[in-house]
Design a protein around this motif. Structure first.
Motif, short mmCIF file in Angstrom:
data_model
loop_
_atom_site.label_atom_id
_atom_site.label_comp_id
_atom_site.label_asym_id
_atom_site.label_seq_id
_atom_site.Cartn_x
_atom_site.Cartn_y
_atom_site.Cartn_z
N LEU A 1 26.94 -72.89 47.73
CA LEU A 1 27.21 -74.33 47.63
C LEU A 1 27.95 -74.84 48.88
O LEU A 1 27.61 -75.89 49.45
CB LEU A 1 28.08 -74.57 46.37
CG LEU A 1 28.07 -76.02 45.87
CD1 LEU A 1 26.69 -76.42 45.38
CD2 LEU A 1 29.11 -76.17 44.75
N GLU A 2 28.93 -74.05 49.27
CA GLU A 2 29.72 -74.42 50.46
C GLU A 2 28.83 -74.53 51.69
O GLU A 2 28.89 -75.51 52.47
CB GLU A 2 30.79 -73.34 50.66
CG GLU A 2 31.99 -73.79 51.45
CD GLU A 2 32.99 -72.65 51.60
OE1 GLU A 2 33.15 -72.19 52.74
OE2 GLU A 2 33.53 -72.19 50.56
N THR A 3 27.95 -73.51 51.86
CA THR A 3 27.04 -73.51 53.03
C THR A 3 26.06 -74.68 52.95
O THR A 3 25.77 -75.34 53.95
CB THR A 3 26.28 -72.17 53.12
OG1 THR A 3 27.18 -71.11 52.84
CG2 THR A 3 25.65 -71.97 54.47
N ALA A 4 25.56 -74.93 51.74
CA ALA A 4 24.60 -76.03 51.57
C ALA A 4 25.27 -77.35 51.94
O ALA A 4 24.68 -78.21 52.59
CB ALA A 4 24.10 -76.06 50.13
N LYS A 5 26.55 -77.50 51.53
CA LYS A 5 27.30 -78.74 51.83
C LYS A 5 27.46 -78.89 53.35
O LYS A 5 27.33 -79.99 53.90
CB LYS A 5 28.69 -78.68 51.18
CG LYS A 5 28.72 -79.31 49.81
CD LYS A 5 30.15 -79.38 49.33
CE LYS A 5 30.20 -79.81 47.87
NZ LYS A 5 31.51 -79.50 47.30
N LEU A 6 27.75 -77.72 53.98
CA LEU A 6 27.92 -77.75 55.45
C LEU A 6 26.62 -78.19 56.13
O LEU A 6 26.63 -79.05 57.03
CB LEU A 6 28.34 -76.35 55.94
CG LEU A 6 28.66 -76.25 57.42
CD1 LEU A 6 29.94 -77.01 57.74
CD2 LEU A 6 28.83 -74.79 57.84
N ILE A 7 25.52 -77.61 55.64
CA ILE A 7 24.21 -77.99 56.21
C ILE A 7 23.98 -79.49 56.01
O ILE A 7 23.57 -80.21 56.92
CB ILE A 7 23.06 -77.16 55.58
CG1 ILE A 7 23.18 -75.70 56.00
CG2 ILE A 7 21.69 -77.73 55.95
CD1 ILE A 7 22.21 -74.76 55.35
N GLY A 8 24.27 -79.94 54.79
CA GLY A 8 24.09 -81.37 54.48
C GLY A 8 24.92 -82.24 55.42
O GLY A 8 24.42 -83.22 55.98
N LYS A 9 26.21 -81.86 55.61
CA LYS A 9 27.12 -82.66 56.44
C LYS A 9 26.62 -82.73 57.89
O LYS A 9 26.57 -83.80 58.51
CB LYS A 9 28.52 -82.03 56.39
CG LYS A 9 29.62 -82.99 56.72
CD LYS A 9 30.98 -82.37 56.49
CE LYS A 9 31.96 -82.85 57.53
NZ LYS A 9 33.11 -81.99 57.63
N GLN A 10 26.23 -81.55 58.37
CA GLN A 10 25.77 -81.51 59.78
C GLN A 10 24.46 -82.28 59.94
O GLN A 10 24.22 -82.89 60.97
CB GLN A 10 25.60 -80.04 60.24
CG GLN A 10 26.90 -79.28 60.36
CD GLN A 10 27.88 -79.94 61.32
OE1 GLN A 10 27.50 -80.63 62.25
NE2 GLN A 10 29.18 -79.76 61.06
N SER A 11 23.59 -82.21 58.89
CA SER A 11 22.33 -82.95 58.97
C SER A 11 22.60 -84.44 59.04
O SER A 11 21.96 -85.18 59.79
CB SER A 11 21.44 -82.67 57.76
OG SER A 11 21.33 -81.31 57.58
N VAL A 12 23.60 -84.88 58.22
CA VAL A 12 23.94 -86.31 58.24
C VAL A 12 24.42 -86.71 59.64
O VAL A 12 24.00 -87.72 60.20
CB VAL A 12 25.04 -86.61 57.17
CG1 VAL A 12 25.60 -88.02 57.35
CG2 VAL A 12 24.46 -86.45 55.77
#
Ligand code: ADP
Length: 468
Positions: free
Chosen positions: A284-295
């Motif tokens: 979940l943490e990694t997915a959030k990081l990916i999401g944040k960086q994608s934004v």
């Protein structure tokens, strides 16, 4: 740099060549005008002399010749009686002195010429002088030279055997004076060659007036060439600056895009690992990081796309009437929480409850860019003072920081597209050089403006004005 120097050197060389050519041509024109002037006045003088001769049958020196002849006769007599060489020399000196004096006093050419010039409507302010070229005494067959003008003697050999007095207008002399009359007189007592010369005191100003049109044209052409060179040079430098900015922008953009991209790549690889996949919290943490960086990546790309779109079309605002103090409070509060209390922010407004027609989304972006720059370009605890007031139907909002400041030269360009100040370590502060460009565009789209005043090492103040 090489190109800049070459252009500068070539430009300066061309201007120097042009100036030299112009100077040579001007000197030539001046010389020609000078010769024309002399020629004109020599012709006038000749006419004057001819008319005088017709009227009075004299060249104006007849009285002087009579006096000189009488004096010469007595000088010859004294010389024959003289006992020593020094006595002879004294008699000769006195005779020369007398002759010079008589020639300069007993002639009436000057008033006549002046009158004649006046009647012709030409300049009549001239000085005259009589120059003796040869003076000798005659005692029967014996000739006693008294004075020979060396300059004259070297150019025009004296012919002592000439017996008939004669008058002629000699050739032009290479002096500023105009030769009006050169005469030779001889009788039983003396032989005398002299010249009557005139010199115009206003000659220079007359020639200057005549050449004024040419001189001003030549000066004008030089100015035009120098101006064109400066414009071309400045354009070239501007082009070079823009091309450098573009290169910098591409480098910065690559740098900015690479950071989130490499985070995403690493995060993706992490997700491939079995021990991570089994830990739901980590996934979940990694997915959030990916999401944040994608934004973030998306934001960067959108910003670039938006700006290139503005270049082609006028961007449209969705204006609403907003209480300026209210929106300012909202923006500052959410900035404070958004950056995790990264700075001391002080607010002081005196808007008197004014409402302003503006696009809240773009306006928020404008303020956020100014606030995040105030935090970003700081090398100590950031302290930001936000002030606002309304005057003459315009709201003024200033954001003052205690950051690194901006040099005078950089202040001129900070609102330009892609511009990043050259002072300090440019890579220490990440950016694309678009934030302030965006600020200016938004302010202008609202009919307003943005200005900066700053002192390097002390801080900067950005002031936005929006009419309402
Ligand atoms: P970026 O921050 O992406 O470089 P900006 O357009 O926001 O681009 O700013 C342009 C340049 O202006 C920056 O590179 C920086 O050198 C300078 N600058 C902007 N704001 C400040 C500030 N508050 N203090 C000092 N320098 C600033």
């Amino acid at each position: 740099m090489v190109r800049k120097n070459t252009v500068l050197t070539l430009g300066i060389i061309s201007i120097v060549i042009l100036l030299t050519i112009q100077v040579i041509i001007t000197l030539g024109v001046w010389k020609q005008k000078d010769e024309m002037f002399n020629l004109r006045y020599r012709l006038y003088s000749q006419d004057a002399l001819a008319s005088m001769s017709r009227k009075w049958g004299t060249d104006g020196f007849d009285t002087a010749r009579l006096l000189i002849s009488a004096y010469s006769a007595s000088a010859v007599k004294q010389i024959t009686e003289a006992k020593s060489d020094s006595a002879i020399q004294r008699i000769k000196d006195d005779a020369l002195f007398f002759t010079e004096k008589v020639l300069n006093k007993e002639q009436d050419l000057s008033p006549y010429l002046s009158d004649y010039f006046g009647r012709q409507g030409v300049d009549r302010n001239f000085n005259y002088k009589v120059v003796i070229n040869f003076y000798g005494l005659i005692n029967g067959d014996k000739r006693i030279p008294v004075y020979v003008n060396e300059e004259f003697a070297s150019r025009r050999p004296v012919r002592p055997d000439t017996t008939q007095p004669r008058t002629r207008i000699a050739k032009r002399r290479p002096s500023p004076e105009i030769l009006v009359l050169a005469t030779r007189s001889e009788d039983n007592n003396y032989r005398l060659d002299f010249a009557f010369l005139i010199d115009f005191s206003d000659k220079k100003s007359v020639i200057l007036k005549e050449s004024a049109a040419y001189l001003s044209l030549s000066l004008f052409s030089i100015l035009v060439v120098v101006l064109l060179f400066i414009i071309t040079y400045r354009n070239l430098m501007e082009e070079k600056r823009l091309s450098n900015l573009k290169t910098d922008f591409i480098n910065n953009m690559t740098h900015e895009l690479k950071t989130p991209l490499s985070t995403i790549t690493v995060a993706g690889r992490t997700l491939e690992m079995a021990q991570i996949r089994s830990n739901e919290e980590k996934v979940l943490e990694t997915a959030k990081l990916i999401g944040k960086q994608s934004v973030h990546l998306n934001q960067l790309i959108n910003m670039i796309l938006e700006i290139s779109m503005w270049e082609r079309t006028q961007f449209e605002l969705d204006k609403k009437k907003v209480q300026i103090e209210e929106i300012m409070n909202d923006i500052v509060t959410s900035f404070r929480t958004g950056c995790g209390n990264c700075a001391t922010l002080r607010e002081k407004y005196s808007f008197n409850g004014e409402s302003v027609d503006l696009d809240p989304v773009y306006f928020t972006t404008l303020m956020n860019n100014l606030l995040s720059n105030a935090v970003k370009y700081s090398d100590r605890e950031p302290e930001i003072n936000i002030e606002g007031f309304a005057q003459d139907n315009t709201v003024f909002i200033s954001v003052a920081d205690n950051g690194i400041g901006i040099s005078k030269n950089d202040q001129k360009h900070v609102f330009d597209k892609f511009y990043r100040a050259s002072t300090g370590n440019i890579h220490k502060y990440k950016g694309l050089g678009l934030g302030l460009y965006y600020v200016r565009k938004i302010a202008e789209a609202h009919g307003g403006d943005v200005t900066v005043s700053s002192k390097p090492g002390k801080g900067s103040i950005f002031t936005v004005s929006i009419p309402y």
